[in-house]
Write an enzyme that holds these catalytic residues in place. Structure first.
Site, PDB file in Angstrom:
ATOM      1  N   LYS A 263     -24.160 -29.454  18.803  1.00  0.00           N
ATOM      2  CA  LYS A 263     -23.617 -28.462  19.750  1.00  0.00           C
ATOM      3  C   LYS A 263     -23.115 -27.296  18.909  1.00  0.00           C
ATOM      4  CE  LYS A 263     -19.968 -27.880  23.241  1.00  0.00           C
ATOM      5  NZ  LYS A 263     -18.889 -28.584  23.940  1.00  0.00           N
ATOM      6  N   TRP A 264     -23.736 -26.147  19.057  1.00  0.00           N
ATOM      7  CA  TRP A 264     -23.436 -24.959  18.244  1.00  0.00           C
ATOM      8  C   TRP A 264     -22.560 -24.034  19.094  1.00  0.00           C
ATOM      9  CZ3 TRP A 264     -27.211 -22.572  14.310  1.00  0.00           C
ATOM     10  CH2 TRP A 264     -26.763 -21.322  13.865  1.00  0.00           C
ATOM     11  N   ASP A 265     -21.286 -24.008  18.763  1.00  0.00           N
ATOM     12  CA  ASP A 265     -20.311 -23.271  19.570  1.00  0.00           C
ATOM     13  C   ASP A 265     -20.011 -21.908  18.947  1.00  0.00           C
ATOM     14  OD1 ASP A 265     -18.446 -22.825  21.540  1.00  0.00           O
ATOM     15  OD2 ASP A 265     -17.220 -24.576  21.111  1.00  0.00           O
ATOM     16  N   MET A 266     -19.349 -21.039  19.690  1.00  0.00           N
ATOM     17  CA  MET A 266     -18.975 -19.703  19.208  1.00  0.00           C
ATOM     18  C   MET A 266     -17.878 -19.206  20.135  1.00  0.00           C
ATOM     19  SD  MET A 266     -19.126 -16.271  19.238  1.00  0.00           S
ATOM     20  CE  MET A 266     -20.023 -15.841  20.710  1.00  0.00           C
TER      21      MET A 266
ATOM     22  N   CYS B 164     -23.643 -22.922  22.816  1.00  0.00           N
ATOM     23  CA  CYS B 164     -22.398 -22.881  23.574  1.00  0.00           C
ATOM     24  C   CYS B 164     -21.618 -21.693  23.041  1.00  0.00           C
ATOM     25  CB  CYS B 164     -21.644 -24.195  23.325  1.00  0.00           C
ATOM     26  SG  CYS B 164     -19.971 -24.224  23.974  1.00  0.00           S
TER      27      CYS B 164
ATOM     28  N   ARG C 226      -8.745 -16.646  19.374  1.00  0.00           N
ATOM     29  CA  ARG C 226      -8.522 -18.091  19.271  1.00  0.00           C
ATOM     30  C   ARG C 226      -8.123 -18.473  17.837  1.00  0.00           C
ATOM     31  NH1 ARG C 226     -12.177 -23.501  20.035  1.00  0.00           N
ATOM     32  NH2 ARG C 226     -10.717 -24.599  21.368  1.00  0.00           N
TER      33      ARG C 226
ATOM     34  N   ASP D 105     -17.076 -33.721  19.574  1.00  0.00           N
ATOM     35  CA  ASP D 105     -16.812 -32.277  19.695  1.00  0.00           C
ATOM     36  C   ASP D 105     -15.836 -31.833  18.615  1.00  0.00           C
ATOM     37  OD1 ASP D 105     -15.971 -29.649  21.221  1.00  0.00           O
ATOM     38  OD2 ASP D 105     -17.633 -30.474  22.389  1.00  0.00           O
ATOM     39  N   ASP D 106     -15.199 -30.720  18.841  1.00  0.00           N
ATOM     40  CA  ASP D 106     -14.299 -30.052  17.900  1.00  0.00           C
ATOM     41  C   ASP D 106     -13.180 -30.985  17.404  1.00  0.00           C
ATOM     42  OD1 ASP D 106     -12.895 -28.133  16.571  1.00  0.00           O
ATOM     43  OD2 ASP D 106     -12.525 -26.857  18.316  1.00  0.00           O
TER      44      ASP D 106
ATOM     45  N   ASP E 203     -17.312 -23.514  30.570  1.00  0.00           N
ATOM     46  CA  ASP E 203     -16.223 -24.470  30.356  1.00  0.00           C
ATOM     47  C   ASP E 203     -15.555 -24.857  31.667  1.00  0.00           C
ATOM     48  OD1 ASP E 203     -16.426 -25.025  27.736  1.00  0.00           O
ATOM     49  OD2 ASP E 203     -14.805 -23.725  27.062  1.00  0.00           O
TER      50      ASP E 203
HETATM   51  C1  DGJ Z   1     -15.470 -24.237  23.656  1.00  0.00           C
HETATM   52  C2  DGJ Z   1     -16.554 -25.072  24.275  1.00  0.00           C
HETATM   53  O1  DGJ Z   1     -17.093 -24.425  25.372  1.00  0.00           O
HETATM   54  C3  DGJ Z   1     -15.978 -26.435  24.643  1.00  0.00           C
HETATM   55  O2  DGJ Z   1     -16.944 -27.196  25.290  1.00  0.00           O
HETATM   56  C4  DGJ Z   1     -15.497 -27.107  23.401  1.00  0.00           C
HETATM   57  O3  DGJ Z   1     -16.570 -27.397  22.560  1.00  0.00           O
HETATM   58  C5  DGJ Z   1     -14.476 -26.238  22.696  1.00  0.00           C
HETATM   59  N1  DGJ Z   1     -14.962 -24.905  22.488  1.00  0.00           N
HETATM   60  C6  DGJ Z   1     -14.089 -26.816  21.370  1.00  0.00           C
HETATM   61  O4  DGJ Z   1     -13.272 -26.000  20.659  1.00  0.00           O
END
Ligand code: DGJ
Length: 740
Positions: A477-480, A527, A444, A367-368, A549
């Site tokens: 995993k493509w987050d935002m 995500c 953030r 992850d991040d 989350d």
């Molecule tokens: C928000 C996501 O929902 C989490 O699962 C995780 O990937 C964090 N961001 C990472 O910054």
């Protein structure tokens, strides 16, 4: 099935075995809505359904016919300012300041199957015979405008898909200020509205309320579909429930700002509409230019809310989600986020992956925190190069080591964002969405990249491709993680600014399109700070999405329950996390956490090495269970039985297509004391078949299980094989299998 056309009377009857949708060219040339509901016989004309008589003292009538007032007619795509005082489906502003338009019928076209919508996600067919599409062409000669209303009807499903396309055919430009995907006038308002409302960590909570005069709406003006409201609403008859009664669902295939509303007028009719939110939207059209709205999917059910959901599940799983992973069993994953957050190194990551392999898990997701100098969330987004202090071998190194363990490797990105503290922002401060003459909000600690600009999307795409090409990555995993504020595209003109929200989404779709085409075998999971962009638009590119989350096993019961109104089990990314839970500090038993998570794309999100021997054995067993049953869980028919929003015990079940087996899940929030008698009626079984029930030593026929129910107040009844698990936050999984 198909479209019956009566050219003489101007009637178009879209129908299949289940539904009829009837529209007609009205005397003034506009399109009128006559009927939408269960299948009815066809007629050459339905004059009795065009209710002409006006009621008010002074309606604005059609010249020459005092009975004809748009205010009181049911229309297909109503205009602003033409005598209809309700909300319009679209609004156009001309150079002279006029907002009056009037699009009249000019012709139609029938297309086998369903054409794609350029640049937009859309439901598709694999063979033309699955559906048929009707295009109704209308014109406004004063502005040289053309409006096309698109309708698709499916052969086997009670589904109508609608959208609209505008074209400017003249020399003089005009602007589209509002362009809904669907507007549907219904003849009465005796409905309850269902929407999915929430917030971060409690996404898609179920919200019902009775329709009342005036407008009731849900929306997003955050630049993404949002945690707060999902782009979906349903109207259900007041006597309809999960299993019976009339329901109409409206779901928008779009990931950006949206508005969905029901407007009840004083004559007791209701106008439902859904589309791009008009706030901040203004799309100029020059000669020859077109604008295509996203599409809205209408589902009609006379089998209650479960009936509606099952249609959405089937359609979205098979004809919206696409590609290599659509029908494949999804890998069980372990994600390191809640295990390490950004404090990890190659050894700690490798240790989690190794333990995961021992337990049978198939995919490790990093992850991040793997790129730039990202030790917390204040820096490095946009700098997509590995942090060699944490990962000396880079992504390639760790991905290869994990792959050599016999596991797949997945990686986190947040492609649409940039940190002010990053090389990318230093090099391109004008690449963010925001003003260049005042301070912009941070969310953030990050800015949103201006994806309305092709060069920005291309740059990020190139960086992602470099990593995907050099490392054995099978999952992204493509987050935002923030909403859009300060909407302004630097360096672009005034006219451009009203297009930015929508262009931003088109840019995201373009990048998804590029990556999913270049790496067709990579599984994408969407995500957005949890479930902030869990919508049908994204589902087209990413067949699964991280639901929330909030990883507390019992909180998830509510979130999964709400999400199930539209989205299939296969689309819900669900993980078992550690206790005490990081969001609620509760200690939900491991068995409950897994029982809930297995109704989805299953995984873990904790340091597996910290589990006791006993817990590791339990995890191994959970992994074995999911591997064995995931296909059934993802493709079976899902029934909601009892709502966690109404009762202390929630229940749902999945039934195999042949009705031979079903898995029932019952989740208890608080242990009741000296509880009363309680029977849970099951659904979807064959009434005449006999079933074994895994936790008791008697058999029942399907009709008994569905009409009498399964006795849940088991402690008093003495009919269980073994004592059922007791206590707060507990779950029971019960198999119901046909005998013989
Ligand atoms: C928000 C996501 O929902 C989490 O699962 C995780 O990937 C964090 N961001 C990472 O910054």
């Amino acid at each position: 099935m198909g479209i019956i056309i009566h050219e003489e009377t101007g009637v178009f009857h879209l129908c299949n075995d289940k539904i009829s949708y009837i529209i007609k060219k009205m005397p003034d040339g506009h399109m009128g809505q006559l009927y939408y509901g269960s299948r009815v016989r066809d007629r050459e004309d339905f004059p009795h359904l065009l209710e002409l008589a006006h009621r008010d003292m002074a309606p604005c009538v059609f010249p020459g016919d005092t009975t004809f007032s748009l205010e009181h007619l049911k229309q297909e795509y109503p205009a602003f300012g033409t005598g209809d005082m309700r909300y319009p489906a679209y609004e156009i502003s001309r150079e002279n300041g006029s907002r009056i338009t009037s699009f009249c019928y000019r012709g139609f076209r029938v297309i086998p199957g369903k054409p794609a919508l350029p640049g937009l996600p859309a439901v598709y067919v694999e063979e033309d015979r699955e559906a048929v599409t009707l295009e109704i062409r209308l014109e406004d000669p004063v502005i040289c405008g053309e409006l096309t209303l698109l309708y698709t009807i499916f052969e086997e499903l009670p589904v109508i898909i609608r959208s609209a396309r505008f074209q400017n055919g003249g020399e003089i430009p005009w602007k589209l200020e509002r362009a809904m995907s669907v507007s549907l006038d219904l003849p009465d308002c005796k409905y309850e509205m269902l929407d999915l409302a929430g917030a971060s960590l409690r996404e898609r909570y179920v919200d019902f309320h009775r329709l009342h005069p005036g407008v009731q709406s849900i929306h997003s003006m955050r630049g993404h579909s949002s945690h707060q409201f999902n782009p979906f609403l349903a109207l259900k008859r007041e006597n309809a429930d999960e299993h019976s009664g009339e329901v109409i669902g409206v779901s928008l295939v779009y990931s950006g700002n949206f508005l969905a509303q029901a407007e009840v007028d004083t004559m007791g009719t209701v106008r439902v509409m859904a589309g791009i939110h008009p706030e901040g939207f203004c799309w100029p059209l020059q000669k020859g230019e077109e604008f295509q709205t996203p599409e809205a999917v209408l589902v009609y059910s006379d089998e209650g809310l479960n009936g509606m959901s099952q249609v959405y599940h089937r359609l979205y799983r098979k004809r919206l989600a696409r590609g290599y992973w659509r029908d494949r069993e999804r890998p069980i994953l372990v994600n390191n986020w809640e295990a390490t957050y950004m404090k990890f190194n190659e050894e700690s990551i490798y240790a989690i992956a190794k333990k995961a392999k021992e337990l049978g898990i198939e995919l490790f997701v990093l992850d991040d925190g793997w790129f730039g100098k990202r030790d917390d969330d204040t820096s490095s987004l946009g700098d997509w190069t590995p942090d060699l202090d944490k990962l000396p071998g880079g992504i390639e190194g760790i991905a290869r080591s994990v792959t050599e363990l016999g596991m797949q490797f997945g990686l986190w990105f947040e492609p649409e964002m940039v940190s002010p503290k990053s090389d990318l922002y230093e090099a391109h401060p004008d690449w963010i969405l925001g003003n260049d003459d005042r301070e912009n909000c941070l969310g953030r600690h990050q800015y949103v990249l201006d994806f309305s600009k092709d060069e920005v999307v291309d740059y990020i795409g190139d960086r992602m491709e470099e990593i995907l090409k050099t490392s054995p990555i099978t999952y992204i995993k493509w987050d935002m993680n923030r909403s859009i504020s300060d909407l302004f595209s630097v360096g672009k003109g005034k006219e451009y600014q009203g297009t930015v929200y929508h262009r931003q989404i088109l840019g995201i779709y373009r990048l998804y399109d590029r990556l999913t085409k270049t790496f067709p075998q990579v599984l994408f999971e969407s995500c957005a700070s949890g479930g902030g962009r869990f919508d049908p638009g994204i589902l087209y590119y990413a067949p699964q999405g991280w639901l929330s989350d909030d990883t507390d096993g019992m909180e998830r019961v509510k979130i999964q329950y709400g999400t199930s109104y539209v989205y299939p089990v296969s689309s819900m990314g669900n993980h078992v996390s550690a206790v005490p839970n990081h969001q609620t500090f509760r200690k939900v038993p491991l068995a409950t956490r897994a029982a809930c998570a297995c109704f989805g794309a299953f995984g873990y999100e904790l340091d597996l090495g910290l589990l006791t021997e006993e817990e590791q054995k339990e995890v191994k067993e959970q992994v074995r269970f999911v591997k064995k049953h995931r296909k059934f869980l993802h493709t079976g028919t899902f029934y909601r039985l009892r709502s966690p929003f109404e009762e202390n015990e929630a229940a749902w079940m999945v039934v195999s297509p042949d009705r031979n087996e079903a898995l029932l899940a019952v989740f208890r929030f608080r242990q009741p004391v000296n509880r009363g008698y309680d029977r849970l009626k099951l659904a979807g079984l064959s009434p005449d078949r006999e079933y074994e029930i895994s936790d008791r030593d008697y058999r029942c026929f399907g009709d008994e299980l569905m009409n009498v129910g399964l006795i849940l107040s088991d402690r008093a009844s003495g009919v269980l094989k073994a004592e059922a698990v007791q206590g707060d936050d507990t779950a029971r999984l019960i198999w119901v299998r046909a005998v013989g």
